[in-house]
Each structure stands twice: as C-alpha cells, then as structure tokens.
Write a protein that holds these residues in place. Sequence first.
Motif, PDB file in Angstrom:
ATOM      1  N   ASP A 137       0.814  -1.213   0.000  1.00  0.00           N
ATOM      2  CA  ASP A 137       0.000   0.000   0.000  1.00  0.00           C
ATOM      3  C   ASP A 137       0.846   1.261   0.000  1.00  0.00           C
ATOM      4  N   ASP A 138       0.173   2.381  -0.240  1.00  0.00           N
ATOM      5  CA  ASP A 138       0.847   3.654  -0.394  1.00  0.00           C
ATOM      6  C   ASP A 138       0.828   4.460   0.900  1.00  0.00           C
ATOM      7  N   TYR A 139       1.834   4.271   1.713  1.00  0.00           N
ATOM      8  CA  TYR A 139       2.042   5.068   2.918  1.00  0.00           C
ATOM      9  C   TYR A 139       3.539   5.106   3.150  1.00  0.00           C
ATOM     10  N   SER A 140       3.997   6.107   3.858  1.00  0.00           N
ATOM     11  CA  SER A 140       5.440   6.241   4.026  1.00  0.00           C
ATOM     12  C   SER A 140       5.876   6.232   5.485  1.00  0.00           C
ATOM     13  N   THR A 141       4.924   6.207   6.411  1.00  0.00           N
ATOM     14  CA  THR A 141       5.276   6.256   7.831  1.00  0.00           C
ATOM     15  C   THR A 141       4.665   5.084   8.595  1.00  0.00           C
TER      16      THR A 141
ATOM     17  N   SER B 133      -3.880  10.883  13.571  1.00  0.00           N
ATOM     18  CA  SER B 133      -2.690  10.098  13.292  1.00  0.00           C
ATOM     19  C   SER B 133      -2.180   9.388  14.540  1.00  0.00           C
TER      20      SER B 133
ATOM     21  N   GLY C 171       0.954   5.728   9.030  1.00  0.00           N
ATOM     22  CA  GLY C 171       0.177   5.349   7.858  1.00  0.00           C
ATOM     23  C   GLY C 171      -0.015   3.839   7.774  1.00  0.00           C
TER      24      GLY C 171
ATOM     25  N   ASN D 298      -3.549   1.904   8.025  1.00  0.00           N
ATOM     26  CA  ASN D 298      -3.902   1.021   6.924  1.00  0.00           C
ATOM     27  C   ASN D 298      -4.272  -0.368   7.453  1.00  0.00           C
TER      28      ASN D 298
END
Length: 183
Positions: free
Chosen positions: A99-103, A138, A106, A110
Amino acid sequence: MTIPIVSVPRTMMISSAMKEMADTHRHIAVVKDEYGGTEGILTMEDILEELVGEMWDEVDDPELDIQSLKERDNYLVNGSLNIDDFMNYFGIDPDRLSDDYSTVAGFIMNQLGRFAKVGDSFDFENLTIKVVRVTEYSVFLAKVTYHRPDGDNDNYISDGDGEEEKRDKVLEKIKNKKKGSHK
C-alpha cells in the motif's frame, strides 16, 4: 489592521515563492491547489530546509524514533518514522508492503482500516503493534513487541546470529539520517 496573506500556487518554484515572501516581508504563505483550495502552508524555514536540509530549533524534539524499553524486545516507535526504516529495523522486507504510505502511522492506520485509537493493537509478521498515543488523525507513538522466531523472548541468549547487530546498524542509519539532515 488587516495584514494581507501571501498565497502561492502549489506549482510555483521554490525560488519564486521565496522571492514573493521576501518582497512582501512575510515568513509564511498559503499554498493553493488548482481549485483554489488550501493545500497547506509554506514557511521560510520550509524553504531553507528544502535547500540545506532539516534544521533544529528550540521547538524541535530530538527524541529517537525507536526507543528500547526495559522489557526485552519491546520498543516505543514514533509514528512519523519512515516505514522502510521501521521494517528494516525489525528484519522485515519493506517490499512486502503493497500500500501507499510512508510512515509507521500510515501503516498502522492502513492495517486498522480507520483512524487509530489508544489501545488498538494487531499482529504483523513477528510483531505485535499497540497504539499508545494518538493525535486527532494520526498515530504519534506505538509500542512494538518483537517476537523472536524461537518464541523465547524472556530467556533469549544471543546465539551469534547477528540479529541484534543488524538492528543496531539500522538504528545507526536512522540516527545518521536525522543527524545529517539537521546540520
């Protein structure tokens, strides 16, 4: 007295935005998207950091992204930690994530499929991840328990497999990334 707000399009080059801000004697600008909506804010510090790297000031918290707890194989992890660094630290191939997350924050959201709440937890690979502290939208801090492949976390004696040394190297890389970008 009303002070006009500087607005810049998101497509504006940094040099142009900096000149606009300097010409109007403003240290902050509102970044607008193609629909005229607000995309965010841009500060003079943001521009300087883009040019010279991350800078520390009196309001920055130099806290480590991964902190070992007294209980063996338990860690506090900053939600803003890069997900690849996190996975590498725990010996998990980051390419397994689709999936598209960077932390880490995230990743956690997800996995949960929603905004996280304190106390939420789940297992992933050989990790148990529990949300410890959140902001409105967050994850600020999570507790991670690493489950050793032999299942014996309490009586673990290093067998020389280099696992701890690998983690130390990854942690050193994370520290150096931070240190190098804060000069």
